[in-house]
Design a protein around this motif. Structure first.
Motif, short mmCIF file in Angstrom:
data_model
loop_
_atom_site.label_atom_id
_atom_site.label_comp_id
_atom_site.label_asym_id
_atom_site.label_seq_id
_atom_site.Cartn_x
_atom_site.Cartn_y
_atom_site.Cartn_z
N GLN A 20 7.29 8.47 3.45
CA GLN A 20 8.35 7.92 2.63
C GLN A 20 9.02 6.74 3.31
OE1 GLN A 20 8.95 8.95 -0.62
NE2 GLN A 20 7.02 9.93 -0.13
N SER A 21 8.88 6.65 4.64
CA SER A 21 9.42 5.50 5.37
C SER A 21 8.29 4.85 6.14
CB SER A 21 10.53 5.96 6.32
OG SER A 21 10.00 6.84 7.29
N GLY A 70 4.28 13.44 -1.60
CA GLY A 70 5.15 12.56 -0.84
C GLY A 70 6.23 13.37 -0.15
N GLY A 71 6.68 12.90 0.97
CA GLY A 71 7.76 13.59 1.66
C GLY A 71 7.43 13.87 3.10
#
Length: 74
Positions: A20-21, A70-71
């Motif tokens: 996510q980043s 995602g995550g």
């Protein structure tokens, strides 16, 4: 839909999630890099080099983006 949930569960069990980043496009390469403890740039470079060979690499990338959740894993 059940198959997709089963596949996502498998990816979670293996610790493979989209980042996510620090992502550039969809976070697939960054997630794979973090899972295996290498820089996401190494995975991105490997993906670009593999794309020089004719084949369905982009389809695989987008399929992974669809299936990989995602995550972050805690």
């Amino acid at each position: 839909m059940e198959l997709l949930n089963t596949a996502r569960g498998w990816f979670i069990d293996k610790g493979l999630v989209r980042a996510q980043s620090g992502k550039l496009l969809l976070g697939v390469c960054a997630g794979i890099g973090r899972k295996f403890g290498v820089s996401p740039w190494v995975v991105r470079l490997a993906f670009v080099l593999v794309c020089l060979i004719p084949g369905p690499q982009f389809l695989v990338y987008f399929a992974l983006a669809l299936v990989m959740p995602g995550g972050t894993i805690e």
